[in-house]
Scaffold this motif. Structure first.
Motif, PDB file in Angstrom:
ATOM      1  N   GLY A 179      44.692   7.771  28.169  1.00 39.29           N
ATOM      2  CA  GLY A 179      44.828   7.220  26.817  1.00 39.29           C
ATOM      3  C   GLY A 179      45.432   8.230  25.858  1.00 39.29           C
ATOM      4  N   GLU A 180      45.020   9.500  26.001  1.00 41.03           N
ATOM      5  CA  GLU A 180      45.565  10.546  25.132  1.00 41.03           C
ATOM      6  C   GLU A 180      47.053  10.761  25.436  1.00 41.03           C
ATOM      7  OE1 GLU A 180      41.588  13.309  24.388  1.00 41.03           O
ATOM      8  OE2 GLU A 180      42.790  13.630  26.182  1.00 41.03           O
ATOM      9  N   GLN A 181      47.399  10.729  26.732  1.00 33.20           N
ATOM     10  CA  GLN A 181      48.824  10.896  27.097  1.00 33.20           C
ATOM     11  C   GLN A 181      49.659   9.756  26.501  1.00 33.20           C
ATOM     12  OE1 GLN A 181      50.016  12.171  31.074  1.00 33.20           O
ATOM     13  NE2 GLN A 181      47.873  12.402  31.595  1.00 33.20           N
ATOM     14  N   GLN A 182      49.107   8.535  26.556  1.00 25.66           N
ATOM     15  CA  GLN A 182      49.900   7.421  26.043  1.00 25.66           C
ATOM     16  C   GLN A 182      50.034   7.507  24.521  1.00 25.66           C
ATOM     17  OE1 GLN A 182      52.341   5.868  26.696  1.00 25.66           O
ATOM     18  NE2 GLN A 182      51.816   4.003  27.822  1.00 25.66           N
ATOM     19  N   ARG A 183      48.978   7.978  23.845  1.00 29.78           N
ATOM     20  CA  ARG A 183      49.096   8.130  22.387  1.00 29.78           C
ATOM     21  C   ARG A 183      50.086   9.247  22.038  1.00 29.78           C
ATOM     22  NH1 ARG A 183      43.354   8.276  19.757  1.00 29.78           N
ATOM     23  NH2 ARG A 183      42.728   8.967  21.820  1.00 29.78           N
ATOM     24  N   ALA A 184      50.109  10.293  22.875  1.00 27.99           N
ATOM     25  CA  ALA A 184      51.119  11.346  22.662  1.00 27.99           C
ATOM     26  C   ALA A 184      52.522  10.762  22.866  1.00 27.99           C
ATOM     27  CB  ALA A 184      50.878  12.506  23.624  1.00 27.99           C
ATOM     28  N   ALA A 185      52.646   9.878  23.868  1.00 24.53           N
ATOM     29  CA  ALA A 185      53.945   9.246  24.125  1.00 24.53           C
ATOM     30  C   ALA A 185      54.331   8.329  22.965  1.00 24.53           C
ATOM     31  CB  ALA A 185      53.892   8.453  25.434  1.00 24.53           C
ATOM     32  N   ILE A 186      53.341   7.683  22.363  1.00 19.76           N
ATOM     33  CA  ILE A 186      53.636   6.828  21.202  1.00 19.76           C
ATOM     34  C   ILE A 186      54.095   7.712  20.024  1.00 19.76           C
ATOM     35  CG2 ILE A 186      52.614   5.265  19.482  1.00 19.76           C
ATOM     36  CD1 ILE A 186      50.866   4.116  21.739  1.00 19.76           C
ATOM     37  N   ALA A 187      53.440   8.872  19.878  1.00 20.38           N
ATOM     38  CA  ALA A 187      53.857   9.808  18.812  1.00 20.38           C
ATOM     39  C   ALA A 187      55.315  10.229  19.033  1.00 20.38           C
ATOM     40  CB  ALA A 187      52.947  11.030  18.804  1.00 20.38           C
ATOM     41  N   ARG A 188      55.660  10.498  20.287  1.00 22.24           N
ATOM     42  CA  ARG A 188      57.048  10.885  20.589  1.00 22.24           C
ATOM     43  C   ARG A 188      58.003   9.738  20.239  1.00 22.24           C
ATOM     44  NH1 ARG A 188      58.057  11.700  26.702  1.00 22.24           N
ATOM     45  NH2 ARG A 188      57.717   9.461  26.497  1.00 22.24           N
ATOM     46  N   ALA A 189      57.552   8.501  20.511  1.00 18.44           N
ATOM     47  CA  ALA A 189      58.400   7.340  20.203  1.00 18.44           C
ATOM     48  C   ALA A 189      58.570   7.161  18.697  1.00 18.44           C
ATOM     49  CB  ALA A 189      57.786   6.080  20.811  1.00 18.44           C
ATOM     50  N   LEU A 190      57.571   7.626  17.933  1.00 13.21           N
ATOM     51  CA  LEU A 190      57.580   7.385  16.480  1.00 13.21           C
ATOM     52  C   LEU A 190      58.245   8.489  15.676  1.00 13.21           C
ATOM     53  CD1 LEU A 190      53.932   6.166  15.836  1.00 13.21           C
ATOM     54  CD2 LEU A 190      56.012   4.834  15.534  1.00 13.21           C
ATOM     55  N   VAL A 191      58.441   9.653  16.302  1.00 14.10           N
ATOM     56  CA  VAL A 191      58.754  10.844  15.520  1.00 14.10           C
ATOM     57  C   VAL A 191      60.063  10.713  14.737  1.00 14.10           C
ATOM     58  CG1 VAL A 191      59.952  12.174  17.332  1.00 14.10           C
ATOM     59  CG2 VAL A 191      58.559  13.362  15.600  1.00 14.10           C
ATOM     60  N   ASN A 192      60.994   9.929  15.238  1.00 16.55           N
ATOM     61  CA  ASN A 192      62.261   9.734  14.523  1.00 16.55           C
ATOM     62  C   ASN A 192      62.214   8.542  13.576  1.00 16.55           C
ATOM     63  OD1 ASN A 192      63.883  11.849  15.258  1.00 16.55           O
ATOM     64  ND2 ASN A 192      64.661  10.847  17.115  1.00 16.55           N
ATOM     65  N   SER A 193      61.002   8.021  13.329  1.00 15.64           N
ATOM     66  CA  SER A 193      60.822   6.855  12.465  1.00 15.64           C
ATOM     67  C   SER A 193      61.737   5.689  12.852  1.00 15.64           C
ATOM     68  CB  SER A 193      61.088   7.213  10.999  1.00 15.64           C
ATOM     69  OG  SER A 193      60.226   8.215  10.597  1.00 15.64           O
ATOM     70  N   PRO A 194      61.666   5.254  14.093  1.00 14.17           N
ATOM     71  CA  PRO A 194      62.534   4.130  14.497  1.00 14.17           C
ATOM     72  C   PRO A 194      62.046   2.828  13.860  1.00 14.17           C
ATOM     73  CG  PRO A 194      60.944   4.580  16.217  1.00 14.17           C
ATOM     74  CD  PRO A 194      60.727   5.640  15.165  1.00 14.17           C
ATOM     75  N   ASP A 195      62.957   1.864  13.784  1.00  9.22           N
ATOM     76  CA  ASP A 195      62.559   0.540  13.269  1.00  9.22           C
ATOM     77  C   ASP A 195      61.747  -0.210  14.311  1.00  9.22           C
ATOM     78  OD1 ASP A 195      63.996   1.050  11.010  1.00  9.22           O
ATOM     79  OD2 ASP A 195      65.811   0.027  11.706  1.00  9.22           O
ATOM     80  N   VAL A 196      62.085   0.035  15.587  1.00  7.51           N
ATOM     81  CA  VAL A 196      61.538  -0.789  16.659  1.00  7.51           C
ATOM     82  C   VAL A 196      60.864   0.091  17.721  1.00  7.51           C
ATOM     83  CG1 VAL A 196      62.075  -2.570  18.383  1.00  7.51           C
ATOM     84  CG2 VAL A 196      63.527  -2.325  16.364  1.00  7.51           C
ATOM     85  N   ILE A 197      59.654  -0.320  18.123  1.00  2.00           N
ATOM     86  CA  ILE A 197      59.013   0.330  19.278  1.00  2.00           C
ATOM     87  C   ILE A 197      59.179  -0.599  20.467  1.00  2.00           C
ATOM     88  CG2 ILE A 197      56.822   1.132  20.270  1.00  2.00           C
ATOM     89  CD1 ILE A 197      57.633   2.869  17.988  1.00  2.00           C
ATOM     90  N   LEU A 198      59.777  -0.082  21.540  1.00  2.00           N
ATOM     91  CA  LEU A 198      59.910  -0.840  22.779  1.00  2.00           C
ATOM     92  C   LEU A 198      58.900  -0.279  23.779  1.00  2.00           C
ATOM     93  CD1 LEU A 198      63.822  -0.915  23.092  1.00  2.00           C
ATOM     94  CD2 LEU A 198      62.342  -2.724  22.224  1.00  2.00           C
ATOM     95  N   ALA A 199      57.986  -1.122  24.223  1.00  4.89           N
ATOM     96  CA  ALA A 199      56.915  -0.628  25.102  1.00  4.89           C
ATOM     97  C   ALA A 199      56.923  -1.419  26.404  1.00  4.89           C
ATOM     98  CB  ALA A 199      55.566  -0.774  24.395  1.00  4.89           C
ATOM     99  N   ASP A 200      57.116  -0.697  27.511  1.00  2.89           N
ATOM    100  CA  ASP A 200      57.173  -1.348  28.823  1.00  2.89           C
ATOM    101  C   ASP A 200      55.837  -1.143  29.541  1.00  2.89           C
ATOM    102  OD1 ASP A 200      57.875  -2.538  31.155  1.00  2.89           O
ATOM    103  OD2 ASP A 200      59.647  -1.302  31.531  1.00  2.89           O
TER     104      ASP A 200
END
Lengths: 234, 178
Positions: free
Chosen positions: A148-169
């Motif tokens: 769970g912590e790894q996935q939240r870290a991965a979500i942080a990485r996905a968010l760091v550039n402030s994207p409009d869209v999160i794509l989650a597979d």
């Protein structure tokens, strides 16, 4: 924001096969800014291929994909790379964190492709970790973290550039049910509080039920598309 | 339906007015339709008739004689404990859909398939609604959360089973026409 018109993807005939393999056979979808969409379906129905095309990680072979009104097929490699780093943030089932880097360094990675000055990388990455309540993990290595912590870290990485869209597979595919719920709560909060557009792919209807719009795929086409808001249209 | 037992469980906490019973019922059982006052008072009448509760004078509101307050009896407490201790039955569904499926080879299968598809979509929407309701519950509403969770699991099972039904009925149609 995202419009797909008769989108098709066909892989060339594999070695020993006579005919090419159509994976997407005419997909029609409209996704607005701020939508929370789940793409459901069994293995092999084309949902991950669709997500990869949406994220400009893969090309389509027919139909049209309009991103903010612009045809993606006409993008050059620089424009595609820009979409991948600015418009989309990616979350994968297997987290895809670099084992040799700390959480902070993993989260900083996408900033190399941003306009943010290098001196601000630490500050931006830490602030993203803080927003997800995991700043205390910043100096740890992925192997020291729970799933769970790894996935939240991965979500942080996905968010760091402030994207409009999160794509989650399949973002909860490698997690137990309770940890999966935590991840879904995180994604729901990003949708509700940060107005992120979330597009997730899952085979699990319980995970899909967090979304407001559900797209169900069968054999490369959309079998059902419906809103989960009362009286809402797809 | 064990509305009367849920009410006895509430009376076991303290003496209550009818409207308090309704409010607590709605809070505890978020997932169901709210209880209407007619059901509250008809159930209270049965509990009184069966000696499981008694009506008492409200010492703090002696002038408001229209307000009735109720208290659980020894028989009521015994009945409550008996209900809690009993193992529950699992019931096979003798519902409308089961009869339609039983008749799948002798009724219009296109119409049946289309009704199953629509039903399945409705269940997914219901699941989404429950998922969001559960997210809004406070930590104290653990009972309501468990009831919602049970319904989410039931829905998941039905949704997946309906997908199987659709696949099998479609395969049957193809076999019949080949």
């Amino acid at each position: 924001m995202i419009t797909l018109e008769n989108l098709q993807k066909t892989y060339p005939a594999a070695h020993g096969e006579n005919s090419p393999a159509p994976v997407l056979r005419g997909v029609l979808v409209n996704i607005e800014k701020g939508d929370f969409v789940a793409i459901m379906g069994k293995s092999g129905c084309g949902k991950s291929t669709l997500l990869n095309i949406l994220g400009c990680l893969d090309d389509y072979t027919g139909g049209r994909y309009l991103l903010y009104g612009k045809e993606v097929a006409a993008f050059n490699s620089k424009q595609k790379a820009r979409a991948r780093s600015k418009t989309f943030g990616f979350v994968f089932q297997s987290f895809h964190l670099l084992a040799s880097e700390t959480v902070l360094d993993n989260v900083k990675l996408p900033l190399r492709y941003s306009d943010i000055p290098k001196k601000d990388y630490d500050k931006v990455a830490l602030s993203t970790l803080e927003s997800l309540g995991i700043a205390h993990l910043s100096s740890k290595y992925p192997s020291a973290l729970s799933g769970g912590e790894q996935q939240r870290a991965a979500i942080a990485r996905a968010l760091v550039n402030s994207p409009d869209v999160i794509l989650a597979d399949e973002p909860t595919g490698n997690l137990d049910s309770d940890t999966g719920k935590l991840i879904m709560k995180t994604l729901t909060r990003l949708h509700e509080e940060a107005a992120k557009t979330i597009i997730l792919v899952t085979h699990d209807v319980k995970i899909a039920s967090y979304a407001d719009k559900l797209i169900e795929m069968r054999d490369g086409v959309i079998a059902n598309c419906f809103s989960c808001k009362k009286g809402g249209e797809c | 339906m064990s509305v009367k037992h849920l009410m006895l469980a509430m009376f076991a906490q303290r003496d209550m007015y009818g409207y308090e019973i309704k409010n607590m019922y709605d809070t505890l059982l978020v997932v169901n339709e709210n209880l209407n006052f007619g059901q509250v008072y008809s159930t209270l009448a049965r509990l009184l008739r069966d000696g499981l509760i008694i009506q008492i004078q409200d010492s703090e509101n002696e002038t408001q004689d229209e307000k009735k307050i109720y208290r659980i009896t020894k028989n009521g407490s015994d009945e409550l404990l008996h209900w809690v201790s009993q193992a529950d039955n699992w019931n096979a569904y003798p519902d409308n859909l089961s009869y339609k499926l039983a008749a799948c080879r002798i009724i219009d299968r296109d119409a049946l398939l289309s009704s199953i598809e629509a039903y399945r979509v409705g269940l997914v929407q219901k699941m989404s609604e429950l998922t969001k309701t559960q997210q809004r519950l406070s930590d104290e509403q653990v009972g309501a959360s468990l009831v919602i969770e049970r319904n989410i699991f039931r829905l998941e099972s039905d949704i997946n089973w309906l997908a199987l039904c659709i696949d099998k009925l479609n395969a049957q149609v193809e076999n019949d026409y080949s």
